[in-house]
Design an enzyme around this catalytic site. Structure first.
Site, mmCIF file in Angstrom:
data_model
loop_
_atom_site.group_PDB
_atom_site.id
_atom_site.type_symbol
_atom_site.label_atom_id
_atom_site.label_comp_id
_atom_site.label_asym_id
_atom_site.label_seq_id
_atom_site.Cartn_x
_atom_site.Cartn_y
_atom_site.Cartn_z
ATOM 1 N N ARG A 1 0.975 -1.139 -0.322
ATOM 2 C CA ARG A 1 -0.177 0.044 -0.159
ATOM 3 C C ARG A 1 0.823 0.778 0.296
ATOM 4 N NH1 ARG A 1 -5.303 2.120 4.266
ATOM 5 N NH2 ARG A 1 -5.126 4.099 2.953
ATOM 6 N N ARG B 1 -6.360 2.418 -3.160
ATOM 7 C CA ARG B 1 -5.612 1.981 -2.859
ATOM 8 C C ARG B 1 -5.672 0.517 -2.645
ATOM 9 N NH1 ARG B 1 -8.333 3.200 2.198
ATOM 10 N NH2 ARG B 1 -8.392 5.759 1.601
ATOM 11 N N ASP C 1 -7.072 -1.117 2.064
ATOM 12 C CA ASP C 1 -7.532 -0.890 3.587
ATOM 13 C C ASP C 1 -7.716 -1.527 4.726
ATOM 14 O OD1 ASP C 1 -7.384 1.466 5.184
ATOM 15 O OD2 ASP C 1 -9.824 1.453 4.412
ATOM 16 N N ASP D 1 -9.482 -1.266 8.385
ATOM 17 C CA ASP D 1 -9.332 -0.620 9.188
ATOM 18 C C ASP D 1 -10.250 -1.487 10.581
ATOM 19 O OD1 ASP D 1 -8.987 1.827 8.259
ATOM 20 O OD2 ASP D 1 -10.966 1.574 7.127
HETATM 21 C C1 X6L Z 1 -18.438 14.507 2.647
HETATM 22 C C2 X6L Z 1 -16.881 14.063 3.202
HETATM 23 C C3 X6L Z 1 -19.372 12.758 3.149
HETATM 24 C C4 X6L Z 1 -16.196 12.617 3.245
HETATM 25 C C5 X6L Z 1 -18.136 11.405 3.231
HETATM 26 C C6 X6L Z 1 -16.727 9.497 3.312
HETATM 27 C C7 X6L Z 1 -14.706 10.716 2.992
HETATM 28 C C8 X6L Z 1 -15.671 8.218 4.166
HETATM 29 C C9 X6L Z 1 -13.592 9.469 3.527
HETATM 30 C C10 X6L Z 1 -17.228 11.313 3.401
HETATM 31 C C11 X6L Z 1 -16.466 10.120 3.198
HETATM 32 C C12 X6L Z 1 -14.100 8.072 2.919
HETATM 33 C C13 X6L Z 1 -13.508 3.825 1.303
HETATM 34 C C14 X6L Z 1 -14.341 4.758 0.321
HETATM 35 C C15 X6L Z 1 -13.031 5.751 1.191
HETATM 36 C C16 X6L Z 1 -14.316 2.104 0.641
HETATM 37 C C17 X6L Z 1 -16.092 3.120 -0.627
HETATM 38 C C18 X6L Z 1 -13.477 7.137 3.186
HETATM 39 C C19 X6L Z 1 -12.141 6.732 2.816
HETATM 40 N N1 X6L Z 1 -12.247 3.981 1.506
HETATM 41 N N2 X6L Z 1 -15.467 4.082 -0.869
HETATM 42 N N3 X6L Z 1 -13.955 6.235 0.083
HETATM 43 N N4 X6L Z 1 -15.325 1.867 -0.004
HETATM 44 N N5 X6L Z 1 -16.638 2.202 -1.553
HETATM 45 O O1 X6L Z 1 -13.742 1.075 1.289
HETATM 46 O O2 X6L Z 1 -14.219 5.723 3.932
HETATM 47 S S1 X6L Z 1 -11.786 6.958 1.501
HETATM 48 MG MG MG Z 2 -11.005 3.023 5.486
HETATM 49 MG MG MG Z 3 -7.110 2.784 6.798
#
Ligand code: X6L
Ligand code: MG
Ligand code: MG
Length: 171
Positions: A87, A96, A99, A101
């Site tokens: 990663r 990525r 990931d 968590d």
């Molecule tokens: C407003 C601003 C609303 C930011 C939501 C949601 C930011 C989730 C980061 C957010 C916001 C994340 C994954 C992902 C990411 C994953 C899917 C995060 C961190 N990781 N989308 N986006 N699956 N479907 O594992 O979760 S980046």
């Molecule tokens: Mg995550």
């Molecule tokens: Mg993480």
């Protein structure tokens, strides 16, 4: 000597290359650790990207572990495993290969730099709660079950991939 095992839930995801293989390799690596074993794994889900939406769809899953590690030690194991799988941390919320968590660690509530458990944003993320509901629908988080939390969410675009339930053992 028998050490106490804690039930922990891990969220896994990825959207570069072959994320299913990376997630399987990650779970196999954790299962090989003498201090943690994989007890249950959800099906894979294909999920639209959250946060930063101009990137490929993700694959996501959740695993239940039984571990004698502390939460901090499990975090180190997860971060080490992410590094072994190459990663690279570029932009925040960007694509990525893998990931991992920690979502839940027994009944512990932890709020430290780099380690917040239960994961503070899991309850509004359908890509976390849909697979978590497959492995632990009755698990209580903040006074409600995972099923109840999931019922409040929009599942648009989230699809369960029906396939080998032992998909993660193929590495
Ligand atoms: C407003 C601003 C609303 C930011 C939501 C949601 C930011 C989730 C980061 C957010 C916001 C994340 C994954 C992902 C990411 C994953 C899917 C995060 C961190 N990781 N989308 N986006 N699956 N479907 O594992 O979760 S980046
Ligand atoms: Mg995550
Ligand atoms: Mg993480």
């Amino acid at each position: 000597m028998t050490a106490i095992e804690t039930s922990a839930f891990l969220g896994l995801g990825g959207n570069i290359g072959d994320p299913a293989t990376a997630m399987a390799a990650a779970l196999s690596a954790i299962d090989k650790s003498p201090d943690a074993r994989v007890a249950r794994v959800s099906p894979l889900y294909r999920t639209p990207p959250w946060g930063k939406t101009d990137q490929p769809d993700f694959l996501n899953a959740v695993a239940e572990l039984r571990t004698t590690l502390s939460a901090r030690e499990l975090l180190e194991l997860c971060l080490d495993t992410e590094r072994v799988l190459k990663r690279v941390r570029n932009e925040r919320w960007g694509p990525r290969v893998i990931d991992m968590d920690i979502l839940v660690f027994g009944k512990e509530i932890i709020d430290e730099p780099g380690l917040q458990i239960p994961h503070p944003r899991m309850l509004d993320r359908a890509f976390v709660l849909a697979p978590l509901a497959d492995v632990a629908p009755d698990l209580e988080i903040e006074g409600r079950t995972v099923s109840e939390h999931l019922a409040a969410l929009d599942l648009a675009g989230i699809t369960r991939i029906d396939g080998d339930p032992n998909w993660w053992r193929n590495v």
